[in-house]
Scaffold this motif. Structure first.
Motif, PDB file in Angstrom:
ATOM      1  N   LYS A 199      46.379 -57.032  -3.965  1.00 49.82           N
ATOM      2  CA  LYS A 199      46.209 -58.226  -3.149  1.00 49.82           C
ATOM      3  C   LYS A 199      46.362 -59.467  -4.019  1.00 49.82           C
ATOM      4  CE  LYS A 199      43.058 -60.368   0.174  1.00 49.82           C
ATOM      5  NZ  LYS A 199      41.752 -60.256   0.875  1.00 49.82           N
ATOM      6  N   ASP A 200      45.775 -59.421  -5.213  1.00 47.86           N
ATOM      7  CA  ASP A 200      45.953 -60.485  -6.212  1.00 47.86           C
ATOM      8  C   ASP A 200      46.776 -59.907  -7.352  1.00 47.86           C
ATOM      9  OD1 ASP A 200      45.899 -62.522  -8.014  1.00 47.86           O
ATOM     10  OD2 ASP A 200      43.724 -62.544  -8.314  1.00 47.86           O
ATOM     11  N   PRO A 201      48.071 -60.233  -7.436  1.00 46.32           N
ATOM     12  CA  PRO A 201      48.929 -59.627  -8.466  1.00 46.32           C
ATOM     13  C   PRO A 201      48.608 -60.100  -9.883  1.00 46.32           C
ATOM     14  CG  PRO A 201      50.128 -61.327  -7.290  1.00 46.32           C
ATOM     15  CD  PRO A 201      48.810 -61.178  -6.581  1.00 46.32           C
ATOM     16  N   PHE A 202      47.815 -61.172  -9.998  1.00 47.44           N
ATOM     17  CA  PHE A 202      47.429 -61.651 -11.324  1.00 47.44           C
ATOM     18  C   PHE A 202      46.213 -60.853 -11.778  1.00 47.44           C
ATOM     19  CE2 PHE A 202      49.710 -65.051  -9.235  1.00 47.44           C
ATOM     20  CZ  PHE A 202      50.654 -65.382 -10.199  1.00 47.44           C
ATOM     21  N   CYS A 203      46.490 -59.657 -12.179  1.00 45.93           N
ATOM     22  CA  CYS A 203      45.432 -58.675 -12.396  1.00 45.93           C
ATOM     23  C   CYS A 203      45.607 -57.976 -13.738  1.00 45.93           C
ATOM     24  CB  CYS A 203      45.469 -57.629 -11.278  1.00 45.93           C
ATOM     25  SG  CYS A 203      47.080 -56.781 -11.172  1.00 45.93           S
ATOM     26  N   VAL A 204      44.615 -57.172 -14.082  1.00 40.78           N
ATOM     27  CA  VAL A 204      44.696 -56.310 -15.259  1.00 40.78           C
ATOM     28  C   VAL A 204      45.341 -55.005 -14.816  1.00 40.78           C
ATOM     29  CG1 VAL A 204      43.383 -55.057 -17.009  1.00 40.78           C
ATOM     30  CG2 VAL A 204      42.658 -57.368 -16.307  1.00 40.78           C
ATOM     31  N   VAL A 205      46.393 -54.572 -15.524  1.00 40.48           N
ATOM     32  CA  VAL A 205      47.149 -53.384 -15.136  1.00 40.48           C
ATOM     33  C   VAL A 205      46.682 -52.195 -15.980  1.00 40.48           C
ATOM     34  CG1 VAL A 205      49.435 -52.410 -14.804  1.00 40.48           C
ATOM     35  CG2 VAL A 205      49.107 -54.891 -14.631  1.00 40.48           C
ATOM     36  N   PRO A 206      46.073 -51.182 -15.359  1.00 39.03           N
ATOM     37  CA  PRO A 206      45.477 -50.058 -16.119  1.00 39.03           C
ATOM     38  C   PRO A 206      46.436 -49.369 -17.073  1.00 39.03           C
ATOM     39  CG  PRO A 206      44.764 -49.994 -13.835  1.00 39.03           C
ATOM     40  CD  PRO A 206      45.809 -51.063 -13.913  1.00 39.03           C
ATOM     41  N   ILE A 207      47.672 -49.099 -16.629  1.00 38.14           N
ATOM     42  CA  ILE A 207      48.598 -48.362 -17.498  1.00 38.14           C
ATOM     43  C   ILE A 207      48.914 -49.151 -18.760  1.00 38.14           C
ATOM     44  CG2 ILE A 207      50.667 -49.276 -16.354  1.00 38.14           C
ATOM     45  CD1 ILE A 207      50.193 -45.758 -17.926  1.00 38.14           C
ATOM     46  N   LEU A 208      48.974 -50.477 -18.621  1.00 37.98           N
ATOM     47  CA  LEU A 208      49.250 -51.311 -19.791  1.00 37.98           C
ATOM     48  C   LEU A 208      48.065 -51.308 -20.754  1.00 37.98           C
ATOM     49  CD1 LEU A 208      51.208 -53.158 -21.233  1.00 37.98           C
ATOM     50  CD2 LEU A 208      50.347 -55.085 -19.890  1.00 37.98           C
ATOM     51  N   GLU A 209      46.854 -51.294 -20.220  1.00 36.45           N
ATOM     52  CA  GLU A 209      45.666 -51.244 -21.074  1.00 36.45           C
ATOM     53  C   GLU A 209      45.613 -49.936 -21.864  1.00 36.45           C
ATOM     54  OE1 GLU A 209      43.728 -54.007 -21.421  1.00 36.45           O
ATOM     55  OE2 GLU A 209      45.371 -54.753 -20.163  1.00 36.45           O
ATOM     56  N   GLU A 210      46.037 -48.852 -21.241  1.00 38.26           N
ATOM     57  CA  GLU A 210      46.084 -47.561 -21.948  1.00 38.26           C
ATOM     58  C   GLU A 210      47.104 -47.608 -23.084  1.00 38.26           C
ATOM     59  OE1 GLU A 210      46.916 -44.518 -19.104  1.00 38.26           O
ATOM     60  OE2 GLU A 210      45.251 -45.085 -17.779  1.00 38.26           O
ATOM     61  N   ILE A 211      48.235 -48.234 -22.809  1.00 35.38           N
ATOM     62  CA  ILE A 211      49.274 -48.339 -23.832  1.00 35.38           C
ATOM     63  C   ILE A 211      48.808 -49.219 -24.995  1.00 35.38           C
ATOM     64  CG2 ILE A 211      51.616 -49.187 -24.288  1.00 35.38           C
ATOM     65  CD1 ILE A 211      52.307 -48.416 -21.395  1.00 35.38           C
ATOM     66  N   LYS A 212      48.075 -50.275 -24.685  1.00 38.86           N
ATOM     67  CA  LYS A 212      47.560 -51.163 -25.731  1.00 38.86           C
ATOM     68  C   LYS A 212      46.656 -50.416 -26.704  1.00 38.86           C
ATOM     69  CE  LYS A 212      47.407 -55.547 -23.153  1.00 38.86           C
ATOM     70  NZ  LYS A 212      46.481 -56.582 -22.649  1.00 38.86           N
ATOM     71  N   ILE A 213      45.825 -49.563 -26.172  1.00 38.14           N
ATOM     72  CA  ILE A 213      44.910 -48.781 -27.025  1.00 38.14           C
ATOM     73  C   ILE A 213      45.707 -47.924 -27.999  1.00 38.14           C
ATOM     74  CG2 ILE A 213      43.177 -46.946 -27.029  1.00 38.14           C
ATOM     75  CD1 ILE A 213      42.200 -48.065 -24.328  1.00 38.14           C
ATOM     76  N   LYS A 214      46.774 -47.297 -27.490  1.00 41.61           N
ATOM     77  CA  LYS A 214      47.624 -46.464 -28.349  1.00 41.61           C
ATOM     78  C   LYS A 214      48.299 -47.315 -29.427  1.00 41.61           C
ATOM     79  CE  LYS A 214      48.839 -43.098 -24.728  1.00 41.61           C
ATOM     80  NZ  LYS A 214      49.973 -42.534 -23.953  1.00 41.61           N
ATOM     81  N   ALA A 215      48.795 -48.484 -29.030  1.00 43.81           N
ATOM     82  CA  ALA A 215      49.474 -49.358 -29.992  1.00 43.81           C
ATOM     83  C   ALA A 215      48.533 -49.785 -31.112  1.00 43.81           C
ATOM     84  CB  ALA A 215      50.034 -50.591 -29.278  1.00 43.81           C
ATOM     85  N   LYS A 216      47.329 -50.104 -30.732  1.00 42.87           N
ATOM     86  CA  LYS A 216      46.331 -50.534 -31.725  1.00 42.87           C
ATOM     87  C   LYS A 216      46.006 -49.397 -32.676  1.00 42.87           C
ATOM     88  CE  LYS A 216      42.428 -53.720 -31.568  1.00 42.87           C
ATOM     89  NZ  LYS A 216      41.398 -54.331 -30.700  1.00 42.87           N
ATOM     90  N   GLN A 217      45.869 -48.201 -32.127  1.00 43.22           N
ATOM     91  CA  GLN A 217      45.566 -47.035 -32.959  1.00 43.22           C
ATOM     92  C   GLN A 217      46.684 -46.734 -33.948  1.00 43.22           C
ATOM     93  OE1 GLN A 217      44.869 -44.106 -29.900  1.00 43.22           O
ATOM     94  NE2 GLN A 217      42.679 -44.554 -29.751  1.00 43.22           N
ATOM     95  N   GLN A 218      47.915 -47.038 -33.567  1.00 43.76           N
ATOM     96  CA  GLN A 218      49.061 -46.752 -34.428  1.00 43.76           C
ATOM     97  C   GLN A 218      49.422 -47.916 -35.351  1.00 43.76           C
ATOM     98  OE1 GLN A 218      52.450 -44.940 -32.460  1.00 43.76           O
ATOM     99  NE2 GLN A 218      51.146 -43.905 -30.953  1.00 43.76           N
ATOM    100  N   GLY A 219      48.610 -48.975 -35.315  1.00 42.41           N
ATOM    101  CA  GLY A 219      48.860 -50.112 -36.198  1.00 42.41           C
ATOM    102  C   GLY A 219      49.992 -51.004 -35.742  1.00 42.41           C
TER     103      GLY A 219
END
Length: 789
Positions: free
Chosen positions: A424-444
């Motif tokens: 309804k509000d597209p200016f939102c936090v996207v779950p799949i992107l948050e999961e990817i961010k965690i992986k990116a951080k873990q991999q440096g």
């Protein structure tokens, strides 16, 4: 004090004690102590408030104690005292050695003796660099990697804390050193950190080292940097000698008597069984001159505060700028090394032109290497390494980024898009992107855009930014999305400790997002001096009033603050010194998000752009960045790297769109053959390839110029890519849309949305016309300079 000495020496407390302060020593006060017949040296911290991390005499004691046990020439340690009630600070006591401490020019010594002393000092340093810390009881004495980066970071902070005035050349030097770091191979050993002839005690009658003194800056570090510190004597400005009352004839005689720098470096390499020449020697010299300039600034700062121990402290101010300028001379050497590595005939011509503070066009210029013409006359087809390729570290990170984006972002683009469209509000936090961010951080793979964090150069990151431009998910997945990148750069370069802790660190951690508020709807923002938003001081606060639009990122669900630029100066203030930047938390009373703006009908969710209203918004004084009137200075520092990022992302998107063009052309068959088989389409594809590669090379060249000289010196190259890259991207997307036909302007494919973004870039960060005017003026200036040769 007598009781303490009697205790450590196991002697009667009734013996006579004499104490005299040594004249030498710029950092920690040092004293000759005689208790009875025992001669000692006492070394303590200076009085008063000290810079954080400075004057660590406990480290001096620890390293000398360890080295003495393995037979390295240092005094024997007697005792370390933490009880500050005795002398007001901690101190240690060591044995006194009856040797010689020489002057800067080794005046009074025979020529042969000078040579022997310098060679002996080199042998001693090579011996030090041969020790493994774990073998001599110095485990944990320092980190075993990233030494040069730590030196730059530590002494930048020390310099900023001690600086009594602004020196633009120091910013230029720090920028160049930072951009060279990715090219420096890590090596580690026990190092002295301040190894010069002044810190070596020689035998009373022989030309050999008796003891090495003053270990305050010792650690585990890069041996080449340590040796370069000794070799600084071949490059130091004459002021360094003259401040010590050395005559011109003394200086000239010194360098007649001692080995040349080349001889000494070759001797060191032979002693350590390493190849000559030493890689990146100019970097190590420049880094040491930078460190010495910071140390001298600290000594002068202590003089201003009244707690300097050096008798030369009052006149040290005259030495700071010459040391910085000497370091910058090493920058020009690196330019020539680029061409000397080429195995082709070249002709190099340069000129140093001394000019007034402004040229005939009113453009500010300084005494600098203003013209470098390189004529390459080699055969076609040769591989010219113009350092536009990533460094070894950059290549390694680039490959990791490619794999990560393909496996995570590319594979989940549809999931990401469908989720945003379903909200309804597209200016939102996207779950799949948050999961990817965690992986990116873990991999440096996180905050790669910031050299001081990632250790990458602008050229390194430019190649990575190209990959990030291929999908709207990519940049945020690695915490490298605008405007957060620019805001993080601003806070990193110009923010106070408070601002870094409160806003920079959460941004670096990816916990919050931010906005940049500069453009205004009421004025022609192509000339930013027109802006009307005011930032007015009122007691312990600043009050912000104004309306901003195209505040990128303000609509994001995690956006907590914006950096707002507005007028602080009066009408009579210089137009480029009347604006400031301030951090405004968006939950402050008076901040209103009026509306979210669309770009050709696209809202660009989940980030987007907003119109923001600031009505009597009161924020604390500590939210102001750098100081009043520094807004344009900050903006220039922010936009240099950001434009490299924008342009390389544009190139990445252009590559994707060209791929889509060919893919579509392979699928459809008008007039009896596939679209790509029509010659007119082949010509379009060829033109796209030429345009993309031209822009890539131009942008990498601008990145290389920034790495070598900083954004100020590369402003023409940066302006050129800002014009060229968006135009190229629009051209490529337009050709792709033409091949797709009606499908190309629909939302069934990404081309229409890509074009909307690409066309906006010709306006964002300054319209083409503004950049073209700047390029034209700079080119006219350069041509005038050439005509004066």
């Amino acid at each position: 004090m007598a009781s303490y000495l009697a205790k450590i020496l196991s002697k009667s407390s009734s013996q006579q004690m004499d104490i005299k302060m040594f004249k030498a020593g710029q950092s920690n006060p040092t004293y000759y102590v005689k208790y009875g017949k025992t001669e000692m040296v006492l070394r303590k911290k200076p009085p008063g408030k000290l810079l954080r991390g400075a004057h660590q005499i406990d480290r001096e004691y620890k390293v000398m104690n360890a080295l003495y046990k393995v037979g390295f020439p240092v005094p024997r340690m007697l005792s370390y005292c933490k009880d500050q009630s005795l002398l007001g600070t901690e101190f240690f006591v060591m044995e006194f050695l009856p040797g010689r401490v020489v002057s800067q020019t080794m005046k009074g010594m025979k020529s042969s003796e000078k040579r022997s002393c310098v060679l002996s000092a080199t042998e001693t340093l090579a011996k030090l660099h041969s020790y493994k810390p774990s073998n001599i009881g110095l485990d944990g004495y320092g980190k075993t990697s990233g030494f040069c980066s730590r030196v730059l970071n530590t002494w930048s902070k020390q310099y900023m804390a001690a600086a009594h005035k602004e020196i633009p050349e120091m910013k230029e030097l720090i920028s160049w050193l930072g951009h060279q770091l990715p090219h420096i191979k890590d090596e580690s050993s026990v190092i002295h950190g301040d190894y010069s002839l002044n810190n070596v005690m020689f035998h009373p009658t022989e030309g050999k080292v008796l003891a090495v003194l003053d270990w305050e800056l010792s650690t585990i570090g890069h041996p080449y940097a340590d040796f370069a510190y000794l070799c600084m004597m071949y490059h130091v400005p004459q002021e360094f000698f003259l401040l010590r009352d050395a005559s011109q004839s003394d200086i000239e005689q010194l360098f007649k008597d001692i080995p040349t720098e080349e001889e000494l470096v070759k001797y060191y390499c032979k002693l350590r069984s390493i190849s000559y020449p030493i890689p990146n020697w100019n970097f190590h010299l420049a880094l040491n001159f930078f460190k010495l300039a910071s140390i001298v600034q600290g000594v002068y700062s202590r003089y201003l505060k009244g707690n300097a121990s050096s008798p030369y402290a009052p006149i040290y101010e005259a030495l700071i700028l010459p040391l910085i300028q000497t370091a910058l001379k090493q920058v020009t050497k690196s330019v020539f090394k680029i061409f000397l590595k080429l195995s082709i005939p070249i002709s190099i011509h340069f000129s140093l032109v001394i000019v007034a503070s402004t040229d005939m066009l009113g453009l500010p210029i300084q005494i600098r290497l203003v013209n470098l013409v390189v004529l390459i006359t080699g055969e076609p087809g040769q591989n010219l390494d113009m350092t536009l390729s990533p460094s070894p570290k950059g290549k390694e990170v680039l490959e990791k980024v490619k794999r990560f984006l393909k496996e995570n972002c590319e594979a989940n683009e549809k999931v990401y898009h469908d989720y945003v469209m379903s909200q309804k509000d597209p200016f939102c936090v996207v779950p799949i992107l948050e999961e990817i961010k965690i992986k990116a951080k873990q991999q440096g793979l996180w905050n790669l855009f910031l050299p001081d964090v990632s250790g990458l150069s602008n050229v390194d990151y430019a190649h990575i930014a190209e990959q990030l431009g291929k999908s709207h998910m990519n940049s945020e997945a690695l915490n490298c999305s605008a405007p957060d990148t620019g805001n993080m750069e601003v806070l990193h370069m110009y923010g106070s400790d408070y601002q870094k802790q409160k806003w920079l660190q959460p941004l670096l951690d990816g916990k919050i997002r931010s906005a940049f508020c500069m453009t205004e709807p009421q004025v022609a923002s192509s000339d930013a001096t027109n802006m009307e938003t005011t930032i007015t001081r009122d007691g312990n606060s600043y009050v912000v009033n104004g309306r901003k639009w195209w505040s990128t990122g303000a609509a994001n669900a995690r956006c907590t603050f914006g950096i707002v630029m507005g007028r602080t100066g009066g009408l009579n203030t210089h137009k480029h010194k009347s604006h400031s930047m301030i951090v405004v938390p968006f939950d402050t009373p008076g901040v209103t998000r009026v509306r979210n703006l669309t770009v050709f009908g696209y809202d660009e969710a989940p980030s987007g752009h907003s119109e923001m209203l600031f009505e009597n918004v009161r924020v604390p004084l500590e939210n102001l960045i750098l100081g009043e009137g520094r807004g344009f200075e900050i903006a220039q520092g922010r936009l240099g790297p950001g434009r490299i990022h924008h342009c390389m992302r544009s190139i990445g998107l252009a590559e994707r769109c060209l791929s889509l063009l060919v893919e579509r052309g392979m699928q459809r068959r008008p007039f009896g053959k596939r679209i790509v088989e029509h010659e007119v389409v082949q010509h379009k594809i060829a033109q796209c390839r030429i345009a993309i590669d031209q822009c890539r090379l131009l942008t990498l060249h601008a990145a290389h110029m920034m790495d070598q000289f900083g954004s100020k010196r590369a402003r023409k190259e940066i302006a050129m890519i800002k014009v060229a890259a968006p135009k190229m991207l629009c051209q490529v997307i337009d050709e792709a849309i033409q091949v797709y036909g009606g499908a190309g302007v629909s939302d069934d494919f990404p081309l229409a949305k890509c074009y909307a973004m690409a066309r906006t870039l010709r306006i964002a960060d300054g319209p083409d016309e503004v950049h073209l005017s700047s390029i034209g003026k700079l080119e006219i200036r350069d041509q005038i300079m050439k005509s004066k040769l």
